[in-house]
Design an enzyme around this catalytic site. Structure first.
Site, PDB file in Angstrom:
ATOM      1  N   LYS A  52       0.837  -1.202   0.000  1.00 53.90           N
ATOM      2  CA  LYS A  52       0.000   0.000   0.000  1.00 53.90           C
ATOM      3  C   LYS A  52       0.874   1.257   0.000  1.00 53.90           C
ATOM      4  O   LYS A  52       0.583   2.223  -0.712  1.00 53.90           O
ATOM      5  CB  LYS A  52      -0.936  -0.009   1.217  1.00 53.90           C
ATOM      6  CG  LYS A  52      -2.055  -1.033   1.076  1.00 53.90           C
ATOM      7  CD  LYS A  52      -2.748  -1.356   2.391  1.00 53.90           C
ATOM      8  CE  LYS A  52      -3.728  -2.513   2.193  1.00 53.90           C
ATOM      9  NZ  LYS A  52      -4.297  -3.037   3.440  1.00 53.90           N
ATOM     10  N   GLN A  96      -4.027  -1.567   9.744  1.00 52.84           N
ATOM     11  CA  GLN A  96      -4.019  -2.920   9.156  1.00 52.84           C
ATOM     12  C   GLN A  96      -4.610  -3.939  10.130  1.00 52.84           C
ATOM     13  O   GLN A  96      -4.249  -3.976  11.301  1.00 52.84           O
ATOM     14  CB  GLN A  96      -2.572  -3.304   8.786  1.00 52.84           C
ATOM     15  CG  GLN A  96      -2.445  -4.623   8.062  1.00 52.84           C
ATOM     16  CD  GLN A  96      -3.123  -4.611   6.687  1.00 52.84           C
ATOM     17  OE1 GLN A  96      -3.022  -3.650   5.935  1.00 52.84           O
ATOM     18  NE2 GLN A  96      -3.826  -5.685   6.369  1.00 52.84           N
ATOM     19  N   ASP A 119     -11.125   3.193   4.796  1.00 51.46           N
ATOM     20  CA  ASP A 119     -11.518   1.781   4.778  1.00 51.46           C
ATOM     21  C   ASP A 119     -13.021   1.608   4.957  1.00 51.46           C
ATOM     22  O   ASP A 119     -13.532   0.505   4.809  1.00 51.46           O
ATOM     23  CB  ASP A 119     -10.830   1.051   5.943  1.00 51.46           C
ATOM     24  CG  ASP A 119      -9.735   0.121   5.478  1.00 51.46           C
ATOM     25  OD1 ASP A 119      -9.703  -0.196   4.277  1.00 51.46           O
ATOM     26  OD2 ASP A 119      -8.923  -0.291   6.324  1.00 51.46           O
TER      27      ASP A 119
END
Ligand code: NAP
Length: 301
Positions: A52, A96, A119
């Site tokens: 990422k 994460q 997200d």
């Protein structure tokens, strides 16, 4: 049978986001910024995070990685996120998953400023997703699947889509996006989970199956009808002594038997995974625009 090539479509999305970000820099002197927070040293999580950061840098974004130790406390993590919430260089924050057991993921999510929640974990963005408010973010994996279906012109209107799995990050938002009142959605959706009975009878009626259970090669050829479109979200490690690493990655779909019946199918790897990263980049660009009240140059769909 045709392959839905997520790698190829993700490259298209990267090019479009790169161009939009460069336009943003030229016209408003703004650079989208992404902060990725990783707690602990899980090897798979490290690979995802590094990817990422690498991709965001390649797109001309500002990116930063915050690595916290496996023994970090809840306060340590909350403090990092509180700082990122205030940081004007950062427009998107990603923590994460999964965090170590001493960390409450729910509390971490509640700490993230919703306008930086790329997200789509926070209740505010989940609510916007439910009511179809375009000012929020859609979770990267299901949003990427919608883009993949759209770019291959897979018809969803009036078709029966069966989603296997009801997680907050994949299954539930997938069902919501497929059933939206939108020309690229409008599907009739059935959502299955571990308490569903007779799943194979349900999947056999599906025009589109989205497998997101985390069960290696769960969906087999006898569970799908001829011509079905099959999307494999799963990433599972199975032991394989013939490989150097001693394992290989497989999806939730038994590719061999299902590909004999499907009209379209995503491979693992190279299907849904690259689309997830592509939509994370788009959400970060979108976050930058929303925070500065700048219209989105070219919405990705
Ligand atoms: P999750 O949170 O573990 O949820 C799994 C869901 O599947 C749950 O709703 C569970 O039902 C259901 N389920 C489990 N076993 C089942 C069975 N035998 N029959 C029917 N339903 C069953 O998983 P997730 O986070 O959604 O991830 C799913 C998979 O996608 C994993 O392999 C993950 O690694 C992968 N993934 C890939 C990407 C990507 O970018 N490619 C992104 C995210 C996730 P209950 O609710 O009843 O427990």
């Amino acid at each position: 049978m045709k392959i839905l090539d997520g790698k190829m479509i993700s490259e298209q999305v990267f090019d479009e986001v790169r161009e939009s970000a460069s336009e943003l820099k030229r016209t408003a002197e703004l650079v989208p910024g992404l902060a990725v927070v990783i707690i602990g040293d899980d090897p798979a999580s490290k690979i995802y995070v590094n990817r990422k950061v690498k991709v965001s840098t390649e797109l001309g974004f500002y990116s930063r990685k915050h690595e916290l130790s496996r023994t970090a406390s809840q306060e340590d993590v909350v403090s990092v996120i509180a700082d990122l919430n205030q940081d004007p260089l950062i427009h998107g924050i990603l923590v994460q998953s999964p965090p170590p057991p001493q960390i409450s993921e729910r509390e971490i999510i509640d700490t993230i400023e919703p306008t930086k929640d790329v997200d789509c974990f926070t209740p505010s963005n989940v609510g916007k997703l439910m009511i179809g408010d375009e000012d929020g973010f859609y979770p990267c994996t299901p949003a990427g699947i919608m883009v993949l279906l759209n770019r291959y012109q897979v018809e969803t209107v009036g078709r029966h889509a069966v989603v296997l799995g009801r997680s907050n990050i994949v299954g539930k938002p997938m069902a919501t996006l497929l059933s939206r009142k939108n020309k690229n959605a409008n599907a009739t959706v059935t959502l299955c989970h571990s308490r569903s009975t007779n799943i194979e009878a349900i999947t056999r009626t599906a025009d589109i199956v989205i497998a997101a259970l985390g069960k290696a090669e769960f969906l087999t050829g006898d569970m799908v009808k001829d011509g079905a479109v099959v999307i494999d979200v799963g990433i599972n490690r199975v032991d394989d002594s013939t490989t150097k690493k001693g394992y290989r990655l497989v999806g939730d779909v038994d590719f061999g038997s299902v590909s004999e019946k499907a009209s379209y199918i995503t491979p693992v790897p190279g299907g849904v995974g690259p689309m997830t990263i592509a939509m994370l980049m788009y959400n970060t660009y979108k976050a930058c625009c929303l925070q500065h009240r700048i219209p989105i140059d070219k919405p990705i769909s």
